[in-house]
Design a protein around this motif. Structure first.
Motif: not given
Lengths: 335, 740
Positions: B153-155, B157, B161-163, B170
């Motif tokens: 997953m991403h959490w 930035s 501003g990119k993930t 996380p």
């Protein structure tokens, strides 16, 4: 904020009442369902959340509200909290099951982007409810969330308090089939469950909504009658007709939006938001058809696909729509 | 003061990692670190004593000794060829000057070396070893990002501003220390530091990263003082020991062991403490299986049994805390379990209102597989298949009385009915079991109930098999229907992808056939399955199913699984297994895979191969096979029976005579399943065979004599390759008698 004073008063009342309780009663046991909502609301309001009101359409979960589904899309930061009555026709039990409801309440909190201490913030919100975590068993257990009709998924946990699932904690990754950036965190508190825990009652219907009125007094007839309607009496043909009408209208709008080229004004004022509400209508009608037992397996899968297609279409349109500047005098209060 | 060796440790602070993924994540982390440290020459004497630890919120690696610095090495660096390095006047060209500059020297220091490719410039350079800390600052982010997780997953930035980084959950904190200093590095937005965090509830700092540490000893001390039990084995032992202690309060109570549950709690916690709870004994009127599943599956509680092995109205929960002084936690867990049991009781009662057989129609609404139809259709096919299998057994003189046969067929018909019960919808893992319990409640015969109850077994290689013949037949019918069906619609497993668990299904079939010694063949099973699908197609079902995609590919698939089973599970040698699988001789390409029989034959081969005559004889068989294959190619040999009147040497007549004798005995032994005895008799052919090859040239110039000799060998090969194809046996060189 107008409601602030009221919260303070109600909290005060509870605490004053506690002083007259026997020492062996837990402090939190006298917390009413509504004071729980008020406390969570003021906690998150103090952390920068807009306090929204429940979305005024039938939805299966707080996630379906545009305050989550649409706000999670795009780059703009957002923080919002609201209680969402959530209708799941299939869970209706004629008011006979002490734990299952056709309609339950979710306290939905969206933090976009999530702060690094989001877990701590969440845990503090529990302390605010009088749950002293040092005395309890709290675990974050893997629970990955997915909503196929909305083309949405995320990773996270179910938060277990003394063996009871009290919250869904999700880092949204995709909404309407679109990768999110930034990520939003969604906290979904199960209001009835937490209240039952705090009041230590076994049946949702014996919850105290306020000091004088029980949950059963407020909601039991609704549970019974909606169960009767959706399991026995809802007119399947009428539901199909409605579904088809709403679907047709949503499709018409999405096609119309796609056909506007090089006209930012027309695209900017295009009713994307109303289109989303048509999708929600479809979603609820699907739930009703399902609980009515009117769908075969293949039909069911087919309809989920159709609703998802619409939801993804709306999400894409929402992202493509040029954002018309909000007029100065409307964007700022006062002056 | 510079130490030669330093300790190194790393703690990755992560929001709760799914418990079941932690052991794999630790393996990956260890592997990446070991590889990186070794490749960079930081392992003292080439060995690393890397240790890893984990809790639900941290992955930890510790190395007591790594080199503080890479060794300094001198090495020769080769440059451009001599001929382009100097001009006609012998002055260095640009190529030589650049080469020298690149290596920090001047052209006059360059030497010329002669290599197999010609003359080249060369220079000796000294490579200064880099400090470990510098290498680790690059290695750590790589090692962490290299950990495999099924879904990430991403959490966050990053500045643009990119993930940012992806991980399982996380990452919030990073401690990375080498020789008491922070290893400067970062993963996503998290920078390394020297402060760790304690237990959420049990540390004064509320689990915030404020505990400064320098050495690993400090680190462990800080965790211990702040409520974190770092070592998984310590947590595992604590859960077990404390549970046993709690159960001592009542006579004879025992934990119902559940190794998976124990592992889950070990990695779900940082400070586990068991708690003993009770429930109302009136719930014991529900089936034990249901109660245990509710406790284990939903609530992660250990079930408790009494001295007689019966379920006791108690449970063990595991708290992420150090105790329950006020009893409020126990009260909470008991309350939740009560609600769960109430639900289950409600379902069990409600489900009882509709008998299993009345649920058949509603199986139309439960999809088995989109292209293969509903579970109603599957049930019809299972019924037909079970009937065919029983007939197949009877055909092989396996006794199945008519009542049993009718029970099995009836059980197959109803095996899937429990899929429509609320209990199975709620607890999928109870499928089959609920069907069996319901059959018993409805007073169907015990053999029907047990067959349904057991038919999902075996779920794994270690799992038990169904207890009765009926259960085994149902299990076979269920699995064969899935296998034949999925293959026929193009869903055979590819590579590592096997979403329908077909390998496991085939393994289950083989285990049942082998271990229950059912005289059924793979080709027979596949054939019966295909027949059932062809019939279903005539009824307008499974329209896209294709015989060609199912039949032969599935037999090949089974052959592969059978090899795996005999070698990896039963431990037979590669050549023994091949010999048995290839049995049948050169004449017939048709092989009958009768699993139970093959197991007996391979056992016999493994037993007999240690005897003196066997491997030499096997080598002779190999020789015969080669001769015949050669003759087929170059002389158009097509086989035939040898004619005794054409024998002109004593050795061939006597071999032929021995053949006749031995063949009679072998056939007799074989027909009574005495494979070891049969092989012993075959092995006794060795002297005659040896003599034959000593004295006789098979490829006689006279074609008539030659063909006759070839016929003799061919007959020998075919006659004695029905138990095992001896030419597959590879003689073991270490054997003293080895004449190969």
């Amino acid at each position: 904020m107008i409601s602030g004073k009221y919260i303070v008063e109600s909290t005060f009342q509870i605490e004053r009442k506690n002083k007259h309780l026997p020492a062996n009663k837990k402090t939190s046991s006298s917390r009413t369902l509504q004071s729980l909502i008020l406390d969570l609301s003021s906690y998150w309001a103090a952390r920068g959340c807009i306090l929204q009101q429940p979305f005024d359409m039938e939805v299966g979960a707080g996630t379906s509200s545009p305050e989550t589904f649409l706000r999670a899309l795009g780059p703009d930061p957002y923080r919002v909290a609201y209680v969402q009555p959530s209708r799941r026709p299939d869970d209706g039990r004629y008011g006979e099951n002490p734990n299952r409801l056709y309609k339950h309440m979710q306290m939905q909190v969206i933090l976009k982007p999530p702060p690094a201490d989001i877990q701590d913030l969440y845990l503090q919100s529990l302390e605010t409810l009088g749950i002293r975590l040092r005395d309890h068993d709290l675990k974050f257990e893997e629970d990955n969330w997915e909503n196929p009709t909305l083309g949405a998924w995320g990773l996270g946990w179910q938060v277990m308090l003394d063996g009871l699932e009290i919250t869904q904690f999700t880092y949204f990754q995709q909404c309407g089939g679109i990768d999110l950036n930034p990520i939003s965190v969604e906290l979904t508190y199960g209001i009835e469950r937490i209240a039952a825990f705090l009041q230590d009652v076994d049946s949702v219907y014996s919850l105290r909504w306020n000091e004088t009125t029980s949950y059963g007094q407020v909601r039991w007839r609704e549970e019974l009658q909606f169960s009767v309607y959706q399991f026995e009496m809802a007119d399947v043909e009428m539901l199909w007709a409605q579904f088809n009408l709403y679907e047709k209208e949503a499709r018409r709008l999405l096609t119309a939006f796609a056909e506007i080229k090089d006209d930012d004004v027309a695209r900017g004022r295009f009713p994307v938001l109303p289109t989303y509400e048509l999708v929600l209508k479809c979603s609820h009608l699907f739930n009703l058809l399902d609980s009515r037992g009117a769908l075969s397996v293949t039909e069911r899968a087919g309809i989920i696909g159709r609703v998802r297609q619409l939801a993804c279409g709306v999400a894409a349109a929402y992202m493509q729509q040029p954002k018309i500047e909000i007029p100065q005098q409307r964007a700022h209060s006062g002056n | 003061m510079k130490e030669k060796y330093q300790e190194f440790f790393l703690e990755l602070g992560v929001e709760e990692i799914p418990a079941w993924m932690i052991p794999g994540a630790l393996r990956d982390l260890r592997q990446h670190l070991e590889k990186g440290l070794t490749e960079n020459n930081l392992a003292p004497d080439g060995s690393l004593e890397l240790q890893t630890f984990a809790t639900s919120r941290r992955l930890v690696a510790f190395c007591p000794r790594i080199a503080a610095k890479q060794p300094t090495v001198k090495e020769a660096v080769q440059g451009p060829p001599k001929k382009i390095s100097f001009d006609a006047a012998g002055n260095p060209t640009v190529a030589a000057i650049q080469f020298a500059a690149k290596n920090g020297t001047t052209p006059d220091k360059l030497k010329v070396v002669t290599t197999p490719k010609g003359e080249y410039l060369s220079v000796k350079v000294t490579r200064r070893g880099r400090p470990a800390i510098e290498i680790l600052s690059e290695l750590i982010p790589q090692a962490v990002k290299g950990i495999y997780f099924p879904r990430t997953m991403h959490w966050d930035s990053d500045a643009e501003g990119k993930t940012g980084t992806q991980f399982i959950r996380p990452i919030r904190n990073l401690v990375a220390m080498c020789g008491g200093r922070v290893i400067p590095c970062s993963i996503g937005n998290v920078k390394s530091g020297k402060t760790t965090f304690g237990h959420r509830n049990l540390s004064k700092s509320g689990g915030k990263p404020v505990l400064a540490v320098k050495t690993f000893a400090d680190y462990r001390q800080a965790l211990a003082a702040n409520g974190v039990l770092l070592d998984p084995s310590e947590r595992r032992a604590r859960i077990l020991d404390e549970a046993v202690r709690l159960l001592q309060s009542e006579n004879g109570l025992k934990l119902k062991p559940s190794p998976e549950l124990l592992e889950t709690h070990t990695y779900l916690t940082e400070h586990p403490t068991p708690l003993l709870g009770s429930f109302d004994p009136s719930y014991l009127s529900l089936p034990e299986e249901v109660l245990i599943t509710v406790m284990r599956g939903h609530q992660k509680y250990f079930a408790v049994e009494d001295a007689a092995g019966k379920l006791a109205p108690r449970f063990i929960a595991v708290m992420e805390s150090d105790g329950d002084a006020t009893g409020v936690i126990r009260h909470g867990h008991e309350r939740v379990l009560r609600a769960r049991f109430n639900d289950a009781q409600f379902f069990w009662k409600a489900d009882g209102k509709t008998a299993l057989q009345h649920r058949l129609e509603s199986l139309h609404d439960v999809t088995f597989q989109a292209k293969l139809g509903s579970y109603f259709e599957k049930s019809s096919r299972m019924q037909a298949l079970a009937d065919a299998l029983v007939s197949g057994l009877r055909h092989s003189q396996f006794v199945v009385d008519p009542q049993m046969q009718s029970d099995i067929v009836q059980a197959a018909r109803m095996a899937k009915c429990d899929l429509t019960t609320d209990l199975v919808k709620e607890f999928t893992e109870l499928q089959g079991i609920i069907g069996g319990l319901s059959a018993r409640r409805e007073n169907l015969s015990e053999s029907i109930a047990t067959a349904i109850y057991d038919h999902y077994l075996p779920q794994s290689m270690e799992d038990e098999l169904p207890r009765t013949l009926g259960g085994n037949i149902l299990s076979l019918a269920d699995r064969m229907d899935t296998l034949v069906g999925c293959f026929g619609v193009g869903l055979a497993p590819t590579g590592s992808k096997d979403p329908f668990g077909l390998r496991r299904a085939a393994q289950g079939v083989i285990r049942i056939l082998a271990e229950k010694q059912l005289p059924l063949t793979i080709d027979g099973l596949v054939g019966a399955g295909c027949e059932v699908y062809r019939y279903a197609q005539r009824m307008g079902e499974a329209e896209s199913w294709q015989d060609a995609a199912a039949r032969q590919p599935l037999i090949d698939f089974f052959e592969d699984r059978l090899r795996y089973y005999l070698r990896e599970v039963r431990g037979f040698a590669y050549d023994e297994v091949e010999a048995v699988i290839q049995a049948g001789g050169s004449e017939t390409r048709f092989k009958t895979l009768e699993v139970a029989d093959m197991v007996k034959r391979v056992e016999a081969v493994a037993l007999i191969r240690t005897t003196e005559d066997f491997e030499p004889l096997a080598a002779s068989f190999k020789r015969m096979k080669n001769i015949i294959e050669q003759a087929r190619k170059s002389h158009g040999f097509t086989g035939g029976r040898p004619q005794p009147e054409l024998f002109n040497m004593a050795e061939e007549s006597s071999l032929h005579a021995r053949y006749e004798e031995v063949f009679q005995i072998v056939e007799r032994e074989k027909s009574s399943g005495q494979y070891t005895a049969a092989l012993q008799v075959i092995a006794s052919l060795r002297p005659a065979v040896d003599l034959f090859f000593d004295k006789i040239l098979v490829m006689d110039p006279n074609p008539e004599i030659r063909t006759n000799r070839l016929c003799l060998l061919d007959m020998l090969l075919n006659g004695f390759s029905t138990i095992a194809d001896f030419s597959e046996i590879v003689p073991r060189e270490s054997k003293p008698s080895g004449a190969a």
